[in-house]
Design a protein around this motif. Structure first.
Motif, PDB file in Angstrom:
ATOM      1  N   GLY A 136      36.941  35.486  22.047  1.00 35.85           N
ATOM      2  CA  GLY A 136      37.721  34.122  21.550  1.00 35.85           C
ATOM      3  C   GLY A 136      36.733  32.987  22.003  1.00 35.85           C
ATOM      4  O   GLY A 136      36.951  31.937  21.562  1.00 35.85           O
ATOM      5  N   ARG A 160      41.637  29.757  22.318  1.00 36.06           N
ATOM      6  CA  ARG A 160      42.379  30.836  23.219  1.00 36.06           C
ATOM      7  C   ARG A 160      41.449  32.150  23.145  1.00 36.06           C
ATOM      8  O   ARG A 160      40.968  32.667  22.372  1.00 36.06           O
ATOM      9  CB  ARG A 160      43.578  31.098  22.322  1.00 36.06           C
ATOM     10  CG  ARG A 160      44.608  32.176  23.077  1.00 36.06           C
ATOM     11  CD  ARG A 160      45.837  32.562  22.459  1.00 36.06           C
ATOM     12  NE  ARG A 160      45.647  33.307  21.452  1.00 36.06           N
ATOM     13  CZ  ARG A 160      46.513  34.101  21.025  1.00 36.06           C
ATOM     14  NH1 ARG A 160      47.953  34.148  21.454  1.00 36.06           N
ATOM     15  NH2 ARG A 160      46.317  35.231  20.109  1.00 36.06           N
ATOM     16  N   SER A 208      40.982  35.770  24.813  1.00 34.05           N
ATOM     17  CA  SER A 208      41.791  37.376  25.025  1.00 34.05           C
ATOM     18  C   SER A 208      41.160  38.240  25.763  1.00 34.05           C
ATOM     19  O   SER A 208      39.809  38.112  25.908  1.00 34.05           O
ATOM     20  CB  SER A 208      41.943  37.961  23.592  1.00 34.05           C
ATOM     21  OG  SER A 208      42.674  37.115  22.680  1.00 34.05           O
ATOM     22  N   TRP A 222      41.331  35.189  35.306  1.00 34.84           N
ATOM     23  CA  TRP A 222      40.445  34.717  34.213  1.00 34.84           C
ATOM     24  C   TRP A 222      39.242  33.853  35.321  1.00 34.84           C
ATOM     25  O   TRP A 222      39.855  33.102  35.900  1.00 34.84           O
ATOM     26  CB  TRP A 222      40.839  33.534  33.330  1.00 34.84           C
ATOM     27  CG  TRP A 222      41.379  34.426  32.269  1.00 34.84           C
ATOM     28  CD1 TRP A 222      42.669  34.481  31.822  1.00 34.84           C
ATOM     29  CD2 TRP A 222      40.755  34.744  31.076  1.00 34.84           C
ATOM     30  NE1 TRP A 222      42.808  35.297  30.785  1.00 34.84           N
ATOM     31  CE2 TRP A 222      41.414  35.387  30.169  1.00 34.84           C
ATOM     32  CE3 TRP A 222      39.338  34.834  30.831  1.00 34.84           C
ATOM     33  CZ2 TRP A 222      41.218  35.962  28.999  1.00 34.84           C
ATOM     34  CZ3 TRP A 222      38.676  35.447  29.722  1.00 34.84           C
ATOM     35  CH2 TRP A 222      39.632  36.048  28.574  1.00 34.84           C
ATOM     36  N   ARG A 246      50.550  37.053  29.273  1.00 30.25           N
ATOM     37  CA  ARG A 246      50.107  38.415  29.043  1.00 30.25           C
ATOM     38  C   ARG A 246      51.034  38.945  28.035  1.00 30.25           C
ATOM     39  O   ARG A 246      51.999  38.450  27.902  1.00 30.25           O
ATOM     40  CB  ARG A 246      50.110  39.113  30.414  1.00 30.25           C
ATOM     41  CG  ARG A 246      51.340  39.636  30.590  1.00 30.25           C
ATOM     42  CD  ARG A 246      51.914  39.131  32.087  1.00 30.25           C
ATOM     43  NE  ARG A 246      53.010  40.003  32.510  1.00 30.25           N
ATOM     44  CZ  ARG A 246      54.380  39.317  32.175  1.00 30.25           C
ATOM     45  NH1 ARG A 246      54.611  38.474  31.426  1.00 30.25           N
ATOM     46  NH2 ARG A 246      55.290  40.195  32.710  1.00 30.25           N
ATOM     47  N   ILE A 288      46.881  42.915  26.812  1.00 33.30           N
ATOM     48  CA  ILE A 288      46.122  41.817  26.435  1.00 33.30           C
ATOM     49  C   ILE A 288      46.568  40.579  27.463  1.00 33.30           C
ATOM     50  O   ILE A 288      47.721  40.404  27.436  1.00 33.30           O
ATOM     51  CB  ILE A 288      46.097  41.506  25.167  1.00 33.30           C
ATOM     52  CG1 ILE A 288      45.505  42.606  24.162  1.00 33.30           C
ATOM     53  CG2 ILE A 288      45.260  40.198  25.087  1.00 33.30           C
ATOM     54  CD1 ILE A 288      45.547  42.269  22.712  1.00 33.30           C
ATOM     55  N   TYR A 332      45.748  36.467  27.765  1.00 34.93           N
ATOM     56  CA  TYR A 332      45.318  35.440  27.159  1.00 34.93           C
ATOM     57  C   TYR A 332      45.158  34.268  28.051  1.00 34.93           C
ATOM     58  O   TYR A 332      45.772  33.994  29.192  1.00 34.93           O
ATOM     59  CB  TYR A 332      46.370  35.074  26.116  1.00 34.93           C
ATOM     60  CG  TYR A 332      46.694  35.954  25.028  1.00 34.93           C
ATOM     61  CD1 TYR A 332      47.794  36.518  25.022  1.00 34.93           C
ATOM     62  CD2 TYR A 332      45.900  36.139  24.078  1.00 34.93           C
ATOM     63  CE1 TYR A 332      48.165  37.493  24.201  1.00 34.93           C
ATOM     64  CE2 TYR A 332      46.081  37.095  23.026  1.00 34.93           C
ATOM     65  CZ  TYR A 332      47.437  37.889  23.095  1.00 34.93           C
ATOM     66  OH  TYR A 332      47.397  38.746  22.210  1.00 34.93           O
ATOM     67  N   GLN A 343      44.716  29.963  27.254  1.00 33.82           N
ATOM     68  CA  GLN A 343      44.848  28.937  26.338  1.00 33.82           C
ATOM     69  C   GLN A 343      44.208  28.071  26.982  1.00 33.82           C
ATOM     70  O   GLN A 343      44.951  27.360  28.169  1.00 33.82           O
ATOM     71  CB  GLN A 343      46.263  28.748  25.957  1.00 33.82           C
ATOM     72  CG  GLN A 343      46.754  27.524  25.126  1.00 33.82           C
ATOM     73  CD  GLN A 343      45.819  27.828  23.598  1.00 33.82           C
ATOM     74  OE1 GLN A 343      46.076  28.830  23.044  1.00 33.82           O
ATOM     75  NE2 GLN A 343      45.242  26.773  23.085  1.00 33.82           N
TER      76      GLN A 343
END
Length: 118
Positions: free
Chosen positions: A7, A18, A20, A35, A71, A77, A79, A81
């Protein structure tokens, strides 16, 4: 379990992306997914994490008003944002697993590059 972040791309300052983080492999049920990012010449920096079961989130102060982690348990997955991006957000972004509450993040997947132009 293997992780793959995707992404990333080039975006102007003030824009959004965003990211992933998709997990593949055997049964996926970590304590948390996080992250992180690493800019050239800098150490890897924690950004956000979400617990897999309860969905509890936490953020670094530097991004808590701009980034949101979520999630999708059904798709395995997670994410990230990212809104109101700044040039200093330019980095390679990674996701990692924290398998239990007592362990550190690891199992790093291949990152995705985010470049924010001014």
């Amino acid at each position: 379990v293997q992780l793959q972040a995707s992404g990333g791309g080039l975006v102007q300052a003030g824009g959004s992306l965003r990211l992933s983080c998709a997990a593949s492999g055997r049964t996926f049920s970590p304590y948390a997914v996080g992250w992180f990012r690493q800019a050239p010449g800098k150490e890897r920096e924690f950004l956000a994490r979400v617990t897999w079961r309860g969905g509890t989130t936490s953020y670094a102060d530097s991004v808590k008003d701009r980034f949101t982690v979520s999630r999708d348990n059904a798709k395995n997955i997670v994410y990230l944002q990212m809104n109101n991006l700044k040039p200093e957000d330019t980095a390679v972004y990674y996701c990692g697993l924290r398998q239990t509450v007592a362990t550190s993040f690891g199992s790093w997947g291949r990152g995705t590059l985010v470049t924010v132009s001014s």
